[in-house]
Motif scaffolding. Structure first.
Motif, PDB file in Angstrom:
ATOM      1  N   GLY A  36       0.816  -1.204   0.000  1.00  0.00           N
ATOM      2  CA  GLY A  36       0.000   0.000   0.000  1.00  0.00           C
ATOM      3  C   GLY A  36       0.850   1.254   0.000  1.00  0.00           C
ATOM      4  O   GLY A  36       1.991   1.249   0.462  1.00  0.00           O
ATOM      5  N   ARG A  37       0.280   2.335  -0.533  1.00  0.00           N
ATOM      6  CA  ARG A  37       0.960   3.629  -0.552  1.00  0.00           C
ATOM      7  C   ARG A  37      -0.032   4.699  -0.131  1.00  0.00           C
ATOM      8  O   ARG A  37      -1.199   4.657  -0.497  1.00  0.00           O
ATOM      9  N   GLY A  38       0.447   5.648   0.661  1.00  0.00           N
ATOM     10  CA  GLY A  38      -0.387   6.761   1.092  1.00  0.00           C
ATOM     11  C   GLY A  38       0.371   8.056   1.013  1.00  0.00           C
ATOM     12  O   GLY A  38       1.531   8.099   0.596  1.00  0.00           O
ATOM     13  N   TRP A  39      -0.294   9.138   1.447  1.00  0.00           N
ATOM     14  CA  TRP A  39       0.343  10.453   1.343  1.00  0.00           C
ATOM     15  C   TRP A  39       1.551  10.576   2.263  1.00  0.00           C
ATOM     16  O   TRP A  39       2.454  11.365   2.004  1.00  0.00           O
ATOM     17  N   SER A  40       1.578   9.772   3.338  1.00  0.00           N
ATOM     18  CA  SER A  40       2.669   9.922   4.301  1.00  0.00           C
ATOM     19  C   SER A  40       3.777   8.887   4.143  1.00  0.00           C
ATOM     20  O   SER A  40       4.841   9.036   4.741  1.00  0.00           O
ATOM     21  N   GLY A  41       3.545   7.841   3.348  1.00  0.00           N
ATOM     22  CA  GLY A  41       4.586   6.833   3.208  1.00  0.00           C
ATOM     23  C   GLY A  41       4.097   5.570   2.525  1.00  0.00           C
ATOM     24  O   GLY A  41       3.030   5.545   1.895  1.00  0.00           O
ATOM     25  N   VAL A  42       4.878   4.504   2.674  1.00  0.00           N
ATOM     26  CA  VAL A  42       4.627   3.231   2.003  1.00  0.00           C
ATOM     27  C   VAL A  42       4.471   2.138   3.051  1.00  0.00           C
ATOM     28  O   VAL A  42       5.163   2.136   4.075  1.00  0.00           O
ATOM     29  N   VAL A  43       3.555   1.196   2.792  1.00  0.00           N
ATOM     30  CA  VAL A  43       3.322   0.080   3.704  1.00  0.00           C
ATOM     31  C   VAL A  43       3.833  -1.204   3.061  1.00  0.00           C
ATOM     32  O   VAL A  43       3.569  -1.471   1.882  1.00  0.00           O
ATOM     33  N   TYR A  44       4.555  -1.999   3.856  1.00  0.00           N
ATOM     34  CA  TYR A  44       5.151  -3.240   3.371  1.00  0.00           C
ATOM     35  C   TYR A  44       4.628  -4.420   4.189  1.00  0.00           C
ATOM     36  O   TYR A  44       4.262  -4.279   5.360  1.00  0.00           O
ATOM     37  N   ARG A  45       4.621  -5.577   3.551  1.00  0.00           N
ATOM     38  CA  ARG A  45       4.375  -6.835   4.246  1.00  0.00           C
ATOM     39  C   ARG A  45       5.730  -7.467   4.536  1.00  0.00           C
ATOM     40  O   ARG A  45       6.542  -7.679   3.624  1.00  0.00           O
ATOM     41  N   VAL A  46       5.995  -7.763   5.810  1.00  0.00           N
ATOM     42  CA  VAL A  46       7.319  -8.262   6.207  1.00  0.00           C
ATOM     43  C   VAL A  46       7.151  -9.502   7.078  1.00  0.00           C
ATOM     44  O   VAL A  46       6.337  -9.508   8.009  1.00  0.00           O
ATOM     45  N   ARG A  47       7.912 -10.522   6.764  1.00  0.00           N
ATOM     46  CA  ARG A  47       7.944 -11.718   7.599  1.00  0.00           C
ATOM     47  C   ARG A  47       9.149 -11.636   8.527  1.00  0.00           C
ATOM     48  O   ARG A  47      10.281 -11.455   8.088  1.00  0.00           O
ATOM     49  N   HIS A  64     -14.909   7.877  19.368  1.00  0.00           N
ATOM     50  CA  HIS A  64     -15.663   9.086  19.706  1.00  0.00           C
ATOM     51  C   HIS A  64     -16.240   9.055  21.113  1.00  0.00           C
ATOM     52  O   HIS A  64     -16.338  10.094  21.769  1.00  0.00           O
ATOM     53  N   HIS A  65     -16.657   7.877  21.574  1.00  0.00           N
ATOM     54  CA  HIS A  65     -17.462   7.820  22.797  1.00  0.00           C
ATOM     55  C   HIS A  65     -16.810   7.077  23.956  1.00  0.00           C
ATOM     56  O   HIS A  65     -17.197   7.285  25.108  1.00  0.00           O
ATOM     57  N   ASP A  66     -15.855   6.209  23.683  1.00  0.00           N
ATOM     58  CA  ASP A  66     -15.283   5.392  24.749  1.00  0.00           C
ATOM     59  C   ASP A  66     -13.853   5.769  25.104  1.00  0.00           C
ATOM     60  O   ASP A  66     -13.323   5.274  26.099  1.00  0.00           O
ATOM     61  N   CYS A  67     -13.204   6.577  24.288  1.00  0.00           N
ATOM     62  CA  CYS A  67     -11.861   7.047  24.619  1.00  0.00           C
ATOM     63  C   CYS A  67     -11.976   8.342  25.424  1.00  0.00           C
ATOM     64  O   CYS A  67     -12.878   9.148  25.195  1.00  0.00           O
ATOM     65  N   ALA A  68     -11.067   8.524  26.360  1.00  0.00           N
ATOM     66  CA  ALA A  68     -11.072   9.737  27.182  1.00  0.00           C
ATOM     67  C   ALA A  68      -9.663  10.334  27.199  1.00  0.00           C
ATOM     68  O   ALA A  68      -8.774   9.764  27.814  1.00  0.00           O
ATOM     69  N   PRO A  69      -9.443  11.464  26.522  1.00  0.00           N
ATOM     70  CA  PRO A  69     -10.404  12.182  25.688  1.00  0.00           C
ATOM     71  C   PRO A  69     -10.652  11.451  24.369  1.00  0.00           C
ATOM     72  O   PRO A  69      -9.890  10.564  23.995  1.00  0.00           O
ATOM     73  N   ALA A  70     -11.715  11.864  23.711  1.00  0.00           N
ATOM     74  CA  ALA A  70     -12.100  11.216  22.463  1.00  0.00           C
ATOM     75  C   ALA A  70     -11.099  11.531  21.349  1.00  0.00           C
ATOM     76  O   ALA A  70     -10.295  12.451  21.451  1.00  0.00           O
ATOM     77  N   ILE A  71     -11.172  10.727  20.281  1.00  0.00           N
ATOM     78  CA  ILE A  71     -10.244  10.866  19.149  1.00  0.00           C
ATOM     79  C   ILE A  71     -11.036  11.030  17.861  1.00  0.00           C
ATOM     80  O   ILE A  71     -11.991  10.285  17.613  1.00  0.00           O
ATOM     81  N   ILE A  72     -10.662  12.009  17.058  1.00  0.00           N
ATOM     82  CA  ILE A  72     -11.191  12.166  15.700  1.00  0.00           C
ATOM     83  C   ILE A  72     -10.209  11.488  14.749  1.00  0.00           C
ATOM     84  O   ILE A  72      -9.019  11.797  14.767  1.00  0.00           O
ATOM     85  N   HIS A  73     -10.692  10.581  13.918  1.00  0.00           N
ATOM     86  CA  HIS A  73      -9.793   9.878  12.999  1.00  0.00           C
ATOM     87  C   HIS A  73      -9.252  10.818  11.936  1.00  0.00           C
ATOM     88  O   HIS A  73      -8.055  10.861  11.671  1.00  0.00           O
ATOM     89  N   GLY A  74     -10.134  11.581  11.295  1.00  0.00           N
ATOM     90  CA  GLY A  74      -9.700  12.614  10.363  1.00  0.00           C
ATOM     91  C   GLY A  74      -9.506  12.174   8.933  1.00  0.00           C
ATOM     92  O   GLY A  74      -9.364  13.014   8.051  1.00  0.00           O
ATOM     93  N   ASP A  75      -9.496  10.856   8.659  1.00  0.00           N
ATOM     94  CA  ASP A  75      -9.272  10.406   7.278  1.00  0.00           C
ATOM     95  C   ASP A  75      -9.980   9.074   7.044  1.00  0.00           C
ATOM     96  O   ASP A  75      -9.373   8.094   6.620  1.00  0.00           O
ATOM     97  N   VAL A  76     -11.272   9.042   7.338  1.00  0.00           N
ATOM     98  CA  VAL A  76     -12.063   7.826   7.151  1.00  0.00           C
ATOM     99  C   VAL A  76     -12.342   7.644   5.663  1.00  0.00           C
ATOM    100  O   VAL A  76     -12.955   8.504   5.033  1.00  0.00           O
ATOM    101  N   LYS A  77     -11.881   6.551   5.103  1.00  0.00           N
ATOM    102  CA  LYS A  77     -12.128   6.224   3.703  1.00  0.00           C
ATOM    103  C   LYS A  77     -11.945   4.723   3.524  1.00  0.00           C
ATOM    104  O   LYS A  77     -11.393   4.035   4.394  1.00  0.00           O
ATOM    105  N   THR A  78     -12.379   4.211   2.382  1.00  0.00           N
ATOM    106  CA  THR A  78     -12.354   2.759   2.181  1.00  0.00           C
ATOM    107  C   THR A  78     -10.933   2.205   2.133  1.00  0.00           C
ATOM    108  O   THR A  78     -10.702   1.064   2.522  1.00  0.00           O
ATOM    109  N   GLU A  79      -9.971   3.012   1.689  1.00  0.00           N
ATOM    110  CA  GLU A  79      -8.591   2.527   1.640  1.00  0.00           C
ATOM    111  C   GLU A  79      -7.972   2.440   3.025  1.00  0.00           C
ATOM    112  O   GLU A  79      -6.919   1.822   3.193  1.00  0.00           O
TER     113      GLU A  79
END
Length: 708
Positions: free
Chosen positions: A376-387, A484-499
């Motif tokens: 996978g690749r995103g705006w912040s970097g690259v994701v690898y599968r590593v054994r 949103h409801h169970d973390c204290a303080p709550a967390i906004i994800h900010g980039d919810v998408k299918t990828e």
């Protein structure tokens, strides 16, 4: 402002305000939320605070407020969230605070509060889930009534002056995940019943007290615990009760009176000597002829002298070899065969932190960050599968872009968010590593790719299964509801998408990529800091208010989830070129329904021809998606409500909150509004065939009406 009788929320945070809190603000009879955090306010909290009976959330942390907490605060029967931390409060906690029976969150840390905990305080605060009184001067005994806090998940009383014994009644706090009683004057033995609190999974810190006796044998049952600190006490006996704690990632038992052999396990063999020292009679499991830890430390010091001599010789040899290696690489580069990592981005030394009990050799991992392992690749970097060579386990490794400030901020955001959350629908952060140039994050590897790949990857059988798609949507909703409801303080994800929705072996959903995550200042707006990137979201998923607001809210995540749900139902990307220039899947669906066309026509063609019950499920989900994508943030539901509705369609309840999924009501989009059916039965939300769907331009009523 006192004349604004209908005003419900006041947020004056981060405005450099000075002076005292005005008394008149507490005459607002409808005021439910008052946020004054991070200003320069001074003076005392006026006793008039008790007049504001409708107040639910009160935050004035990060100021210079002085004086004692007024006892009138106990008159606030509806108060659920109180944060007065990082001020200059004095005096004792008023016993009248026990009247705030709806309090779930209390943070008074970093003040000058003294006295002792008043009698009856904990008996009254029966709803309390989080309490932080650390960094004060509170003394006296810990009251046995602490056991009445059966909903408590985090108890932080560190750096005070508590004395006496730890009350065994604390074992009744069966949901406790974090216990920090460090840096006090507690004495006596550790209550064995603490070992029976099976929810303890984050940390137990009893360090810097005067505790004696042995580690209770019951501690062997704390198999989910991640951090245990018993250092700087007078504990004795052996460490065998800790031998089976397989999930430990940090342990400190230094400066006690432990004896015997350290457990013969991989974890203890790699434990730093500093976490064992100060126990003269404690012997390492593999002592190699040394009788105790002190001998081992002295031997290491002597070894360093010998090592220094050998290193002096090795440096000369190394320099010679380095010259030869550089010459060879230069020649190799001239032949066009230079490796992508020739700049040494992935060279040691590495700083490594692991949050799970596992072996990750960073040097070995770095060698496997090759193009053939990219997943996978995103705006912040690259994701690898590593054994991992030593265990054969697969992990996902995210390498952030080098020399990019935004990527560096994303790295900090991911650690800040994921290191403190644990949920089956949130990707598990295993740890991180960093050297002078590169930053790596280690995650669980999920083998089935992303939801985006499932929907748009081209002809996969799984992509046509509605039941699977709906199950994934439920999982994402539950993950966001937790943030949103169970973390204290709550967390906004900010980039919810299918990828950013990863899929496990059985296509179970897991929310990932927290590079744009933000901490919520009070259940709504984000709290920015120097590590927060200056933008949020991905094109097509961003809520419309981002164009005119500088702060985002949890409702922005709700909008993005609505787009994900529409994408899941329609099979269309959020900004499909077929929609026309500047059009999104939200507008495409709305336009289709405004024209009174058959709503089933927007459903993914690969889902066409299904049985009527499944079609009705899709249409109910479509109604929920339209609620989530309402233009006005206030008209969008909360993720807790969205998860409940989707579970109702999916036909199963949330085991952690069974009542939530059983709220009656079914979603119906008709006559231009989303509304509750008249007198629905409990099965109404479960029966998709009861859903009718039409649309007009006025469609946006709060989902709360569907859940009464």
């Amino acid at each position: 402002m006192g004349g604004c009788e209908n005003l419900e929320a006041v947020d004056l945070s981060q405005n450099n305000l000075t002076g005292s809190i005005p008394k008149g603000i507490f005459r607002l009879r409808s005021l439910s939320k008052l946020l004054l955090l991070d200003n320069d306010l001074s003076g005392a909290i006026p006793p008039e605070v008790g007049n504001c009976s409708s107040l639910v959330r009160f935050r004035a942390n990060g100021n210079g407020i002085t004086g004692a907490i007024p006892p009138e605060i106990g008159l606030l029967k509806n108060l659920s969230f109180l944060d007065l931390s990082s001020n200059r409060l004095t005096g004792a906690i008023p016993g009248a605070m026990a009247g705030c029976r709806n309090l779930t969150f209390v943070d008074l840390h970093d003040n000058n509060i003294g006295g002792s905990l008043p009698d009856g305080l904990f008996e009254g605060l029966v709803s309390l889930q989080y309490i932080d009184l650390s960094d004060n001067s509170i003394g006296g005994d810990l009251p046995p009534a602490i056991g009445s806090l059966t909903s408590l998940t985090k108890l932080i009383l560190a750096r005070n002056q508590f004395s006496g014994q730890i009350p065994p009644a604390i074992g009744s706090c069966s949901r406790l995940q974090l216990l920090d009683l460090s840096n006090n004057g507690l004495s006596g033995e550790i209550p064995a019943i603490i070992g029976k609190i099976m929810a303890l999974e984050i940390a137990v810190n009893l360090s810097f007290n005067d505790l004696s006796g042995q580690i209770p044998a019951e501690f062997a049952a704390l198999i989910r615990l991640g951090v245990l600190d018993l250092s700087h006490n007078r504990l004795s006996g052996d460490l065998q009760p800790l031998a089976a704690l397989e999930n430990l990632v940090a342990l400190n038992v230094s400066f006690n009176n432990f004896s015997g052999r350290v457990p013969d396990s991989v974890f203890f063999s790699k434990l730093p000597i500093g976490d064992l020292e100060g126990n003269p009679s404690l012997c390492l499991a593999r002592c190699s002829g040394f009788d105790d830890v002190s001998d081992r430390i002295n031997a290491r010091r002597a070894g360093r002298v010998a090592t220094a001599v050998l290193l002096s010789v090795a440096v000369v040899l190394f320099a010679t070899a380095a010259i030869a290696l550089v010459s060879r690489r230069r020649a190799h580069r001239e032949d066009g065969c230079d490796d992508a990592e020739k700049d040494g981005d992935l060279s040691p030394p590495w700083e490594v932190t692991l949050y799970q009990k596992m072996e990750i050799g960073v040097v070995d991992v770095a060698r496997r960050l090759t193009a053939s392992n990219v997943i996978g690749r995103g705006w912040s970097g690259v994701v690898y599968r590593v054994r991992i060579p030593s265990t054969g386990a697969l992990i996902a490794v995210k390498k952030f872009r080098t020399g990019d400030e935004a990527a560096a901020a994303a790295f900090a955001c991911e650690i800040g968010a994921l290191a403190r959350v644990r949920h089956r629908k949130i990707v598990r952060l295993l740890g991180w590593a960093a050297n002078r140039r590169s930053r790596l994050l280690f995650y669980d590897y999920l083998p089935s790719g992303t939801l985006g790949g499932l929907l748009h990857g081209g002809g996969m059988v799984a992509a046509v299964e509605w039941e699977m798609r709906l199950g994934i949507a439920v999982g994402v909703a539950e993950g966001l509801a937790y943030l949103h409801h169970d973390c204290a303080p709550a967390i906004i994800h900010g980039d919810v998408k299918t990828e950013n929705v990863l899929l496990g072996e059985r296509y179970e959903a897991c929310l990932a990529d927290f590079g744009l995550a933000r901490v919520v200042d009070d259940g709504g707006a984000d709290r920015r800091d120097s590590h927060t990137p200056g933008f949020a979201g991905s094109y097509g998923y961003i809520a419309p208010e981002h164009g005119c607001m500088t702060r985002i809210t949890t409702k922005s995540d709700v909008y993005s989830f609505g787009v994900v749900l529409l994408e899941t139902i329609t099979g269309r990307r959020p900004a499909d070129p077929a929609f026309g220039e500047g059009q999104s899947v939200v507008q495409w669906v709305q336009d289709h329904l405004r024209r009174k066309r058959d709503p089933a026509e927007v459903v993914d063609p690969r889902l066409q021809g299904r049985a009527d019950p499944q079609v009705q499920e899709m249409l109910q989900a479509l109604g929920i998606a339209l609620l989530c994508t309402s233009t006005r943030p206030d008209d969008r539901p909360t993720m807790k409500d969205v998860a409940a509705l989707l579970r109702g369609i999916h036909g199963h309840d949330d085991p952690s909150n069974p009542a939530e999924a059983r709220k009656p009501g079914s979603v119906s989009v008709g006559d231009g509004e989303v509304r509750k059916r008249d007198e629905p039965s409990e099965a109404a939300i479960r029966t998709p065939s009861q859903c009718s769907l039409a649309f007009s331009s006025s469609s946006s009523r709060s989902i709360d009406n569907c859940l009464q």
